[in-house]
Design an enzyme around this catalytic site. Structure first.
Site, PDB file in Angstrom:
ATOM      1  NE  ARG A 128      -2.741  -1.016   3.350  1.00 55.55           N
ATOM      2  CZ  ARG A 128      -3.644  -0.795   4.298  1.00 55.55           C
ATOM      3  NH1 ARG A 128      -4.931  -0.805   4.018  1.00 55.55           N
ATOM      4  NH2 ARG A 128      -3.267  -0.561   5.527  1.00 55.55           N
ATOM      5  CD  GLU A 188      -0.895  -4.690  14.795  1.00 48.29           C
ATOM      6  OE1 GLU A 188      -1.800  -4.645  15.615  1.00 48.29           O
ATOM      7  OE2 GLU A 188      -0.937  -4.118  13.700  1.00 48.29           O
TER       8      GLU A 188
END
Length: 175
Positions: free
Chosen positions: A59, A96
């Site tokens: 992104r 994460e």
């Protein structure tokens, strides 16, 4: 359109891609040409003259390539391992929700090119720290890191500041 209005189009997707993760979906922002243009101009307004705008897969590419055009700069991709066709160097990083590796061409920042690194989200800081490491190893002069969205509670800014204390981090929005 005001920047706040453009940023309000980012939607939260809970438990994606794993339970406990709050994913920031930027697709509504990207689908609105006025909002997308507003965000690109906001990023670009914070950048002085640079040789290259570098984007982190995937992104970060969406913003970095458009910012590069806006700033009349080159574009360099930081890609996931095995995706670039020329000789590369890589760096592993924690996410994460796992571990990954990014690479860059060994000559991407030859001759001390000045660069701004762009990504969509700063969370734990692992991806951006890996990109900074690669930029440093290939001779770049990093001016700053810019992100669309910073999730402050995950320690990313602190991780980067500890490893790269001279690097300025700019976020369009922080939560």
């Amino acid at each position: 359109m005001k920047l706040a209005d453009a940023l309000s189009l980012i939607r939260d997707i809970p438990d994606y891609p794993k339970p406990g993760i709050l994913f920031k979906d930027i697709t509504p922002l990207l689908a609105d040409p006025t909002a997308y243009s507003t965000v690109i101009k906001a990023f670009a307004s914070q950048i002085d003259d640079v040789d290259v705008i570098a984007g982190i897969e995937a992104r970060g590419f969406i913003f970095a390539a458009a910012i590069a055009l806006e700033k009349s700069a080159g574009f360099v991709p930081f890609r996931k391992s095995g995706k670039l066709p020329f000789e590369t160097i890589g760096a592993k990083y924690g996410l994460e929700y796992g571990e990954d590796e990014i690479e860059v061409h060994i000559d991407a920042f030859a001759n001390g090119k000045t660069v701004v690194i762009i990504d969509d989200v700063l969370a734990t800081g692992g991806t951006i720290a890996a990109a900074l490491e690669l930029a440093e190893r290939t001779g770049a002069v990093v001016k700053s890191v810019q992100v669309l969205f910073e999730i402050s509670g995950l320690g990313g800014r602190e991780l980067i500041a500890k490893r790269f204390p001279k690097i300025e981090i700019k976020s369009l929005v922080t939560s």
